[in-house]
Design a protein around this motif. Sequence first.
Motif: not given
Length: 375
Positions: A1-2, A29-30, A83-84, A368-370
Amino acid sequence: MRIAIVINKSWNIYNFRMGLVKAFLKLGHEVVAIAPEDEYSQKLVLAGCRYFPIEMESKGTNPLEDLLLTKRFYDCYRQVKPDVILQYTIKPNIYGSVAARLAGIPTINNVSGLGTVFIVRNFVSKVALKLYKFAFRFPSKVFFQNKEDRQLFLDHRLIKEQITDVLPGSGIDTERFKPAPVFTRNQRFTFLMVARVLYEKGVVEYVEAARLIKAKYPEVRCQLLGAIDESGNIGIKKSVFQAWVEEGAIEYLGTSGTVEAHLAKADCVVLPSYREGTPKTLLEAAAMGKPIVTTNVPGCRETVIEGRNGFLCEVRNSQDLADKMMRMYQLPAAELEQMGKASRQLAEEKFDEKYVIDKYVTAIQSITKYRLKSA
């Protein structure tokens, strides 16, 4: 995930958000740091972040420049593709929120302090409130650092209540900031204020209080650690400040990347600010077991249980500030030590950064979907 973290200064990310950054990196995560380039930008890269520079003035209200800033945010977000986005400080909160909405990326904002928006009522503050009302239709979540700031936004109908929540400030790393193994009281009692040299931080009141104290107790030391900031109408001119130092009212320590070393040498930490989110310097002081004298205003008063770990004074009242500082000075060493222990307990129970990290993890999972694990 970014995950993108957006603030008006790289310095701000490095000094106030590294606990959160490290937690996300540890979870695999990045993290992309988006901020103007300064001497801390490379430190963020060395810490494991990907860094993306963006041109941004932290102050200023030029409509054309703000429109261009919105476009720069949009271009940046489209290029980075996070992603967020986690946004802090007024310009990312406002113009970044608009840009993120246009780019189709969810955001979580953090109102870490209202600055002059609610302290000084003028045309600029009115415009800022309207901009907040427009931009805060877009974030998925908005965190406030004290309940009074949150309530002000609700009272002004700037935000929907269901997307708001309150954090314990920025949180504090209670492992990095910890008391000395053995309590000692300085032979020359030392007060320390850690803040930029701004009017709204209460620097004038601190200097005036120092004069009153030193007239009665010349052995007392009143120190200030923080950058001189002459910007706008809120910064104190260097020549004025330097005159106070030369007069002997206060000792100026300049700036430091290891604030804990200075806190360790202080007997009491003072912050007579006009208003805060929840001041990081007081959280650091509490974690290091230091008694506190601060103003009875939103943000500051959350860090003090009156008479237990410190004293609250009236805002913009140098005489009351001096009275509370002298009251602290007059405490026996044993009572001073107990106040320090109470500060440490408050930091552990209320302000440990793990609470902030858990709140962000939960918020990100919800939008988010994560699925993030807790740090």
